[in-house]
Design an enzyme around this catalytic site. Structure first.
Site, PDB file in Angstrom:
ATOM      1  CG  HIS A   1      -2.052  -0.864   0.934  1.00 27.47           C
ATOM      2  ND1 HIS A   1      -2.593  -1.030   0.621  1.00 27.47           N
ATOM      3  CD2 HIS A   1      -1.752  -1.908   2.237  1.00 27.47           C
ATOM      4  CE1 HIS A   1      -3.993  -3.119   1.104  1.00 27.47           C
ATOM      5  NE2 HIS A   1      -2.812  -3.051   1.578  1.00 27.47           N
ATOM      6  CD  GLN A   2       4.780   1.914  -3.062  1.00 24.36           C
ATOM      7  OE1 GLN A   2       5.175   2.472  -2.867  1.00 24.36           O
ATOM      8  NE2 GLN A   2       5.933   0.397  -2.040  1.00 24.36           N
ATOM      9  CE  LYS A   3      -0.140   7.729  -4.448  1.00 26.95           C
ATOM     10  NZ  LYS A   3       0.735   9.042  -4.863  1.00 26.95           N
ATOM     11  CG  ASN A   4      -1.444   3.780   4.344  1.00 27.53           C
ATOM     12  OD1 ASN A   4      -0.748   4.114   5.791  1.00 27.53           O
ATOM     13  ND2 ASN A   4      -2.561   2.538   5.605  1.00 27.53           N
TER      14      ASN A   4
END
Lengths: 286, 492
Positions: free
Chosen positions: A101-104
């Site tokens: 989950h890159q954007k978390n």
């Protein structure tokens, strides 16, 4: 019936179902039964501020279903610390979630709390590097890296090498330039001079000029150069001849960088000229 | 890629790589192109070209299409020394390529056009989209379970920016947020979630938009804010959560709209330390000390300062405005004309607000500044040509390759309003209420619509103009005024 209703480990807890918010709530989400069920149990256990291994399982399930659930992360952290859980295991778990989950960014505050508690940062620089393979400009990861450097005194433990490698991969990576600045100048409060020291300044200016030579139409090193001038108190006029190597008001065909033009405009006393406006107005020949 | 698309790409490449000499350009694109001397930039483009239409979008248009391409669209980077390709450059080029066909009006996407040839602002489809986005949502929206207040705000505020009547949402919103309000004060993202500055901010703004602030428990709100306030003057986002400049802006918005007692005087050295440490070597603003400068944080800092005091007093006190103005202006991208959040990053319509709305605040702090800090026509063109989703569902999006959503719709509309209308600060009005101690600066903004001449330059018709939006609170001005009156007496 949700999975927890039949679970003897939860037999003492009465779940608190979601209060819908009226007969016709706005932005009502059609949760899965599993999500609704798990949240109902979490609500119940949070009401009594209970910490136990089953809570760790519950929060892990919820994080899988919704990694952006900040309450679950915060409660999980409290639970881990209350139970004196193995934080190394938690870091391993976190690695998987972060990569998925890159954007978390809840993940990064959680990691911050864990690593701070562990008081050790082995493997952290390496993991951060893995994150950058996926997104070299991930804002929260760069913030985390800055925190690591400051918290564990990593100033001379490979940070410049790492950043230089990032810049080799992409000389336009503004996050890397920002980190470079931080590593060079970030210890002023402790008495370690950055570009206010003449030798350091000279080195930094050369480094930046080389970067500009590679890609003159690149805002980051021009900003960096201005930053050096501002920080060390030298006048922008010192950069005039350098700027003219990349742009000239007399020979429009020699313009290689709008940022050079911008700098010349400032040096010559025309302030507050927006780059885009300048570009729209300049004379250039191909 | 269809062959017609390939033809169009070739055409674009020809247009932009043509080795014509380009002379100094004026603002007036309609200059006479029959003049003698060096070929005027438009000339070589004004040759009749047959554009083949995609089968999916048959358009009854004349065979000859004249493209009047504004000067800022020429891909700047082609004009310069061809330097090394890096991942950033590839990404920037790819985005420019996806936008150019729309920016140049080579492809108007089957949209109804205004009198200047730009697509109209699709008021009704966007309103429909926002109504859908606040409606019952599918399971896929579970990822938004901690952010539902944002959905309330983006949709209700967005609808109000499109001059829709949002009073119909008042009762429903009040009932919806009751379970989100915690007994110890503040609002979380959902029932049983910790109170959070962003969730509380969005909820309070949405309630303000519909005139429903009566549901807020002001006393416990004040108590909760006390638990997230830090010694350095900043605010954590929630108990145990991260601290950054967003927290300060959210908290000050809540305190001021609800007229809660302010515990620290505005000039407290703690607060000063908190704000100045967020600025970087060049006056830009990041999330925290030494963090990379970022447009979104710039807005939070400027708006926060504009709450603490009159902008021409507070902003210069803590920030280097010249440097900040320069930095903000530099984030406007070429060729797209929108804004990026950081240097060497991609244009994204949401920065139309986070950066675009900063200029009204900055200009109030810069003595004698008039227009010229940024290119309003370019932003409008980007949003109308690249930001609007086609088809019945509407909505606005980051860039053409992105899906529309409530967030981008709300903030694109805010950006349009920043470009189309005028905002200024009334420095005659008082900044503190003698009775309640409330900070009043944020309530002293004035606004008016752009003139007919200005709208001409922006190439918009009257119906493409978005409502006046408060520069600090990002709501319609009358909603902000109503909130000011509601809690005039103060106290708890």
């Amino acid at each position: 019936m949700g999975k927890h209703d039949d679970d003897p480990a939860w037999s003492d807890i009465t779940p608190l179902p979601t209060s819908e918010g009226g007969p016709n709530p706005l932005a009502a989400i059609a949760y899965t039964e599993e999500y609704e069920d798990t949240m109902s149990y979490l609500r119940a256990v949070m009401a009594s501020n209970g910490f136990s291994p089953r809570v760790l399982d519950l929060t892990e399930d919820l994080i899988d279903m919704n990694p952006a659930h900040y309450t679950v992360w915060l409660y999980r952290a409290q639970c881990l610390f209350a139970l004196n859980s193995d934080l190394h295991v938690e870091l391993e778990r976190l690695n998987e979630t972060a990569l998925a989950h890159q954007k978390n960014y809840q993940i990064w505050h959680h990691r911050n709390l864990i690593v701070d508690k562990l008081d050790k940062c082995e493997g952290e620089q390496g993991f951060v590097q893995r994150m950058f393979v996926k997104d070299a400009k991930n804002y929260h990861v760069w913030c985390y890296r800055q925190w690591l450097v400051k918290r564990f005194g990593l100033w001379e433990k490979g940070e410049l090498d790492f950043t230089e490698e990032m810049l080799r991969e992409d000389i336009r990576n503004n996050s890397a330039w920002n980190h470079w600045w931080f590593v060079v100048n970030g210890r002023e409060a402790e008495g370690v001079a950055g570009v206010t020291d003449p030798d350091s300044r000279a080195r930094e200016i050369n480094f930046t000029k080389d970067a500009i030579a590679k890609a003159p139409q690149n805002q980051s090193p021009w900003n960096y150069l201005r930053g050096i001038a501002r920080k060390s108190g030298i006048s922008l006029a010192h950069l005039k001849s350098f700027a003219e190597q990349h742009a000239s008001l007399d020979r429009p065909g020699a313009v290689k960088s709008s940022f050079a033009l911008d700098l010349l405009a400032d040096i010559l006393g025309k302030r507050r000229v927006a780059t885009s406006k300048l570009v729209g107005r300049m004379i250039c020949w191909r | 890629m269809t062959s017609s698309q390939e033809n169009e790409d070739d055409t674009l490449d020809e247009l932009l790589k043509d080795k014509a000499r380009i002379v100094e350009l004026s603002d007036d694109e309609d200059e006479d192109d029959s003049m003698a001397g060096p070929p005027f930039p438009g000339n070589h483009l004004k040759q009749p070209r047959r554009k083949r239409k995609s089968k999916l979008q048959p358009q009854p248009q004349p065979q000859r299409k004249v493209l009047e391409i504004p000067p800022w669209i020429f891909d700047t980077n082609e004009l310069f020394h061809n330097d090394v390709k890096t991942p950033s450059r590839h990404a920037l080029d790819k985005t420019a390529a996806e936008c150019l066909r729309f920016l140049t009006l080579l492809d108007t996407q089957g949209l109804p056009l205004n009198s200047h040839g730009l697509p109209h602002l699709r008021r009704k489809p966007h309103a429909d989209f926002l109504r859908f986005f606040i409606g019952p949502l599918q399971t896929g929206f579970t990822a938004m379970d901690a952010s539902r207040p944002w959905l309330f705000y983006w949709c209700i505020a967005g609808l109000s920016f499109l001059d829709q009547d949002v009073s119909e949402y008042k009762e429903r919103l009040i009932e919806t947020v009751r379970p989100l309000q915690n007994p110890a004060g503040g609002f979380g993202g959902g029932h049983g979630q910790y109170s959070h500055c962003a969730c509380t901010y969005a909820t309070v703004l949405a309630l303000t938009a519909v005139g429903g602030l009566e549901v807020v428990d002001r006393k416990t709100m004040w108590q909760w804010l006390g638990t997230v306030k830090q010694d350095d003057g900043g605010f954590r986002m929630a108990v145990g959560a991260e601290e950054d400049i967003r927290g300060a802006y959210c908290a000050m918005t809540i305190i001021t709209l609800l007229n809660l007692p302010l515990e620290l005087p505005p000039d407290a050295s703690a607060r000063k330390a908190g704000l100045t440490s967020f600025t970087d070597k060049l006056g830009g603003i990041g999330g925290g000390p030494s963090n990379e400068v970022h447009g979104a944080y710039a807005f939070c800092a400027l708006a926060c300062l504009s709450i603490l005091d009159a902008p021409h007093i507070s902003i210069p006190k803590y920030l280097d405005i010249d440097a900040l103005a320069r930095w903000l202006a530099s984030t406007q991208t070429t060729p797209e004309g929108g804004f990026a959040g950081r240097p060497n990053k991609l244009v994204d319509a949401c920065y139309s607000h986070w950066v675009g709305a900063c200029f009204a605040l900055i200009e109030a702090a810069l003595p004698g500044t008039k227009d010229g800090l940024w290119n309003k026509a370019a932003l409008v063109r980007y949003l109308l040509t690249c930001g609007q989703q086609t088809g019945p569902q509407g909505g606005m999006r980051d860039k053409p390759s992105a899906r529309p959503d409530g967030y981008h719709t709300c903030y694109s509309l805010s950006g349009l309003s920043a470009a189309q209308n005028h905002y200024w600060y009334d420095s005659e009005s008082s900044t503190t209420d003698a009775g309640s101690g409330r900070l009043l600066a944020a309530f002293n903004w004035q606004a008016k619509r752009g003139t007919a001449e200005e709208l001409e330059v922006l190439k918009v018709d009257e119906e493409d103009v978005v409502a006046l939006i408060h520069p600090v609170f990002v709501l319609r001005l009358e909603a902000v005024e109503a909130a000011r009156q509601t809690f005039e007496a103060g106290g708890l």
